[in-house]
Design a protein around this motif. Structure first.
Motif, PDB file in Angstrom:
ATOM      1  N   ILE A  85       2.995  -8.993  11.166  1.00 16.04           N
ATOM      2  CA  ILE A  85       2.965  -7.600  10.736  1.00 16.04           C
ATOM      3  C   ILE A  85       3.353  -6.710  11.912  1.00 16.04           C
ATOM      4  O   ILE A  85       2.765  -6.805  12.994  1.00 16.04           O
ATOM      5  CB  ILE A  85       1.571  -7.196  10.213  1.00 16.04           C
ATOM      6  CG1 ILE A  85       1.103  -8.158   9.115  1.00 16.04           C
ATOM      7  CG2 ILE A  85       1.599  -5.758   9.714  1.00 16.04           C
ATOM      8  CD1 ILE A  85       1.986  -8.186   7.899  1.00 16.04           C
ATOM      9  N   GLN A  86       4.342  -5.863  11.669  1.00 16.85           N
ATOM     10  CA  GLN A  86       4.851  -4.974  12.710  1.00 16.85           C
ATOM     11  C   GLN A  86       4.626  -3.511  12.337  1.00 16.85           C
ATOM     12  O   GLN A  86       4.491  -3.165  11.162  1.00 16.85           O
ATOM     13  CB  GLN A  86       6.351  -5.222  12.936  1.00 16.85           C
ATOM     14  CG  GLN A  86       6.678  -6.625  13.404  1.00 16.85           C
ATOM     15  CD  GLN A  86       8.159  -6.838  13.641  1.00 16.85           C
ATOM     16  OE1 GLN A  86       8.999  -6.062  13.165  1.00 16.85           O
ATOM     17  NE2 GLN A  86       8.490  -7.891  14.374  1.00 16.85           N
ATOM     18  N   LEU A  87       4.580  -2.674  13.376  1.00 17.84           N
ATOM     19  CA  LEU A  87       4.519  -1.230  13.158  1.00 17.84           C
ATOM     20  C   LEU A  87       5.945  -0.728  12.987  1.00 17.84           C
ATOM     21  O   LEU A  87       6.773  -0.849  13.893  1.00 17.84           O
ATOM     22  CB  LEU A  87       3.842  -0.552  14.350  1.00 17.84           C
ATOM     23  CG  LEU A  87       3.586   0.948  14.214  1.00 17.84           C
ATOM     24  CD1 LEU A  87       2.577   1.227  13.104  1.00 17.84           C
ATOM     25  CD2 LEU A  87       3.089   1.531  15.534  1.00 17.84           C
ATOM     26  N   ARG A  88       6.238  -0.169  11.819  1.00 18.95           N
ATOM     27  CA  ARG A  88       7.598   0.293  11.510  1.00 18.95           C
ATOM     28  C   ARG A  88       7.802   1.739  11.913  1.00 18.95           C
ATOM     29  O   ARG A  88       8.835   2.102  12.487  1.00 18.95           O
ATOM     30  CB  ARG A  88       7.877   0.108  10.012  1.00 18.95           C
ATOM     31  CG  ARG A  88       9.319   0.346   9.609  1.00 18.95           C
ATOM     32  CD  ARG A  88       9.522   0.059   8.132  1.00 18.95           C
ATOM     33  NE  ARG A  88       8.828   1.044   7.294  1.00 18.95           N
ATOM     34  CZ  ARG A  88       9.351   2.225   6.955  1.00 18.95           C
ATOM     35  NH1 ARG A  88      10.557   2.572   7.386  1.00 18.95           N
ATOM     36  NH2 ARG A  88       8.677   3.055   6.186  1.00 18.95           N
ATOM     37  N   THR A  89       6.828   2.606  11.601  1.00 27.22           N
ATOM     38  CA  THR A  89       6.887   4.027  11.968  1.00 27.22           C
ATOM     39  C   THR A  89       5.499   4.459  12.421  1.00 27.22           C
ATOM     40  O   THR A  89       4.490   3.832  12.072  1.00 27.22           O
ATOM     41  CB  THR A  89       7.325   4.903  10.776  1.00 27.22           C
ATOM     42  OG1 THR A  89       6.416   4.701   9.686  1.00 27.22           O
ATOM     43  CG2 THR A  89       8.740   4.562  10.336  1.00 27.22           C
ATOM     44  N   ARG A 112       5.455  -3.268   8.302  1.00 20.48           N
ATOM     45  CA  ARG A 112       6.326  -4.186   7.585  1.00 20.48           C
ATOM     46  C   ARG A 112       5.956  -5.617   7.966  1.00 20.48           C
ATOM     47  O   ARG A 112       5.434  -5.884   9.054  1.00 20.48           O
ATOM     48  CB  ARG A 112       7.794  -3.932   7.923  1.00 20.48           C
ATOM     49  CG  ARG A 112       8.178  -4.290   9.362  1.00 20.48           C
ATOM     50  CD  ARG A 112       9.628  -3.969   9.640  1.00 20.48           C
ATOM     51  NE  ARG A 112       9.981  -4.267  11.033  1.00 20.48           N
ATOM     52  CZ  ARG A 112      11.103  -3.863  11.616  1.00 20.48           C
ATOM     53  NH1 ARG A 112      11.964  -3.113  10.928  1.00 20.48           N
ATOM     54  NH2 ARG A 112      11.363  -4.186  12.864  1.00 20.48           N
ATOM     55  N   ALA A 113       6.227  -6.551   7.066  1.00 20.53           N
ATOM     56  CA  ALA A 113       6.015  -7.972   7.319  1.00 20.53           C
ATOM     57  C   ALA A 113       7.359  -8.622   7.626  1.00 20.53           C
ATOM     58  O   ALA A 113       8.375  -8.324   6.976  1.00 20.53           O
ATOM     59  CB  ALA A 113       5.365  -8.633   6.112  1.00 20.53           C
ATOM     60  N   VAL A 114       7.368  -9.492   8.618  1.00  9.95           N
ATOM     61  CA  VAL A 114       8.583 -10.215   8.983  1.00  9.95           C
ATOM     62  C   VAL A 114       8.226 -11.687   9.188  1.00  9.95           C
ATOM     63  O   VAL A 114       7.071 -12.030   9.454  1.00  9.95           O
ATOM     64  CB  VAL A 114       9.219  -9.658  10.275  1.00  9.95           C
ATOM     65  CG1 VAL A 114       9.622  -8.206  10.098  1.00  9.95           C
ATOM     66  CG2 VAL A 114       8.283  -9.816  11.468  1.00  9.95           C
ATOM     67  N   ASP A 115       9.204 -12.535   9.064  1.00  8.56           N
ATOM     68  CA  ASP A 115       9.046 -13.963   9.363  1.00  8.56           C
ATOM     69  C   ASP A 115       9.772 -14.269  10.660  1.00  8.56           C
ATOM     70  O   ASP A 115      10.956 -13.917  10.825  1.00  8.56           O
ATOM     71  CB  ASP A 115       9.611 -14.822   8.234  1.00  8.56           C
ATOM     72  CG  ASP A 115       8.725 -14.821   6.996  1.00  8.56           C
ATOM     73  OD1 ASP A 115       7.515 -14.553   7.136  1.00  8.56           O
ATOM     74  OD2 ASP A 115       9.241 -15.090   5.890  1.00  8.56           O
ATOM     75  N   VAL A 116       9.071 -14.933  11.577  1.00  3.66           N
ATOM     76  CA  VAL A 116       9.620 -15.310  12.886  1.00  3.66           C
ATOM     77  C   VAL A 116       9.594 -16.827  12.986  1.00  3.66           C
ATOM     78  O   VAL A 116       8.555 -17.456  12.724  1.00  3.66           O
ATOM     79  CB  VAL A 116       8.812 -14.679  14.031  1.00  3.66           C
ATOM     80  CG1 VAL A 116       9.316 -15.171  15.382  1.00  3.66           C
ATOM     81  CG2 VAL A 116       8.874 -13.153  13.946  1.00  3.66           C
TER      82      VAL A 116
END
Length: 338
Positions: free
Chosen positions: A9-13, A25-29
């Motif tokens: 989970i990342q901080l988008r704004t 937002r959620a991303v796959d790494v």
């Protein structure tokens, strides 16, 4: 070894006022094999905490703000699944600050092996056995210099730090422990389970009106997680020479304008009070003493706890927002191993 995918989970704004799901937002790494000196950990629980709200703002503070487009950091506990380092065998339980992700892979120096405690879920290493409990211990013993016989008032007493603070104050010999919470159910929990002698529901009436009746002989130590009206009420009832450990100010974390300060700060002068703010990172030298004493207390059955557990990394933002609104009792954690 096959590649693995970590959901993060990342901080988008940056939020303006209360955060909303769209700020994240959620991303796959994808991770390849660990390089020399690295380990891979499958997280079982991640922590969501009030201080994280401050790190979402791009302002100077005691720690850098979260960077946009990067994974949120914070406490987490899990098991080693791949290792290139002696001392971190596969299956070992570790804690770390890599935060909001299902799998963490990084240099072994950024992880710490912790024991499995019989009868205790691993999540307690993020709560009463970990940074949360140590925050309470440091605030009382090192910052407020609590003495046996003191009367202690704790704001936000039904939260993670507050439930730890009440118990530790009692174990350190407090004469009377008073807490605040936001519902009748939580008030009952404080007095029935957590050793508080009295508690108030701050939604019933102004804290400033309720507190004097619960502290007829005044307060010697105030452990503050809330600020605002709680700090003002405490200043009214502090005894001469009282000490105030300022740990948090959650009442103002989502404010969009400046909030007025207490109107009774002259009490600091006339009563010889000491106000000291602190963050745990500046007092880690107390970790060995905390771990030793907490181990003894826990083994003796002197420690109880509550957790609010939310399942799934995809619900981490939801858990964080609920915690900020006081929906948790005790420590709020997200179970990622589901």
């Amino acid at each position: 070894m096959p590649q693995v995918v970590s959901t993060q989970i990342q901080l988008r704004t940056r939020p303006d006022g209360w955060p909303v799901p769209e700020n994240f937002r959620a991303v796959d790494v994808t991770y390849d094999d660990p390089r020399p000196g690295e380990i891979r950990v499958a997280n079982e629980f991640i922590s969501v905490d009030p201080y994280m709200r401050g790190r979402m703002n791009d302002v100077k503070s005691y720690t850098p703000p979260f960077a946009l487009g990067e994974t949120m950091t914070g406490g987490a506990v899990g098991r080693v699944t791949a290792s290139t380092v002696d001392g971190f065998p596969v299956g070992a339980v570790v804690v770390h600050q890599h935060g909001w992700r299902t799998i963490a892979q990084a240099d072994a120096s950024t992880f710490r092996v912790v024991p499995e405690v019989p009868g205790a879920p691993l999540s307690l290493h993020l709560g009463i056995l970990g940074m949360t409990g140590m925050t309470a211990f440091v605030g009382l013993s090192a910052i407020a210099r609590m003495q046996p016989g003191d009367t202690v008032f704790v704001s936000g007493a039904a939260g993670a730090v507050g439930t730890a603070t009440g118990q530790i104050a009692r174990l350190l010999g407090a004469r009377r422990v008073i807490g605040s919470a936001g519902s009748a159910e939580k008030v009952r929990l404080l007095t029935d389970k957590y050793g508080y002698d009295a508690a108030l529901n701050y939604r019933d009436a102004p804290v400033r009106e309720q507190l004097p009746a619960l502290a007829p002989d005044g307060v010697d130590v105030f452990f503050d997680n809330v600020g605002a009206d709680h700090l003002e009420a405490a200043l009214d009832v502090m005894n001469p020479g009282g000490r105030l450990a300022l740990c948090g100010a959650i009442a103002g974390y989502n404010a969009t304008s400046r909030t007025p300060g207490p109107d009774n700060l002259t009490n600091v002068i006339t009563r010889g009070l000491t106000l000291q703010g602190f963050t745990l990172g500046g007092h880690l030298e107390h970790a060995p003493e905390f771990r030793s004493r907490m181990q003894d207390w826990f083994s003796a059955g002197d420690i109880v706890w509550d957790e609010t557990v939310v399942d799934g990394i995809d619900h981490a933002v939801e858990a964080f927002l609920a915690m900020m609104r006081g929906a948790n009792t005790g420590k709020m954690v997200v179970r990622t191993a589901v």
